[in-house]
Motif scaffolding. Structure first.
Motif, short mmCIF file in Angstrom:
data_model
loop_
_atom_site.label_atom_id
_atom_site.label_comp_id
_atom_site.label_asym_id
_atom_site.label_seq_id
_atom_site.Cartn_x
_atom_site.Cartn_y
_atom_site.Cartn_z
N SER A 1 0.83 -1.20 0.00
CA SER A 1 0.00 0.00 0.00
C SER A 1 0.87 1.26 0.00
O SER A 1 0.61 2.19 -0.76
CB SER A 1 -0.92 0.00 1.21
OG SER A 1 -1.67 1.18 1.27
N ALA A 2 1.89 1.30 0.83
CA ALA A 2 2.79 2.45 0.89
C ALA A 2 3.55 2.60 -0.42
O ALA A 2 3.75 3.72 -0.92
CB ALA A 2 3.77 2.30 2.05
N GLN B 1 1.18 4.02 -3.08
CA GLN B 1 0.95 5.44 -2.85
C GLN B 1 2.14 6.27 -3.31
O GLN B 1 1.99 7.32 -3.92
CB GLN B 1 0.67 5.71 -1.36
CG GLN B 1 0.31 7.15 -1.08
CD GLN B 1 -0.94 7.60 -1.81
OE1 GLN B 1 -1.97 6.96 -1.73
NE2 GLN B 1 -0.85 8.69 -2.54
N SER B 2 3.34 5.78 -3.05
CA SER B 2 4.54 6.49 -3.49
C SER B 2 4.60 6.59 -5.01
O SER B 2 4.90 7.64 -5.57
CB SER B 2 5.79 5.77 -2.97
OG SER B 2 6.95 6.45 -3.38
#
Length: 51
Positions: free
Chosen positions: A37-38, A41-42
């Motif tokens: 998820s991170a 998003q990045s």
């Protein structure tokens, strides 16, 4: 102080400029959903900044 060795995932743009860096620890690998998820998003943030 003892720091465990791990892996790093480094994201650079087309010009070679550091955009984002992730430390791949045992904890991150134990919770792949949060890590992915991170990472997503990045990548979305990078795509929004490109002209």
């Amino acid at each position: 102080m003892c720091v465990k060795q791990g892996y790093r995932l480094i994201i650079v743009d087309k010009a070679g400029v550091l955009v984002s860096e992730f430390q791949l620890t045992e904890n991150a690998l134990a919770h792949p959903e949060a890590f992915v998820s991170a990472l997503k998003q990045s990548i979305e943030d990078i795509e929004e900044e490109e002209p």
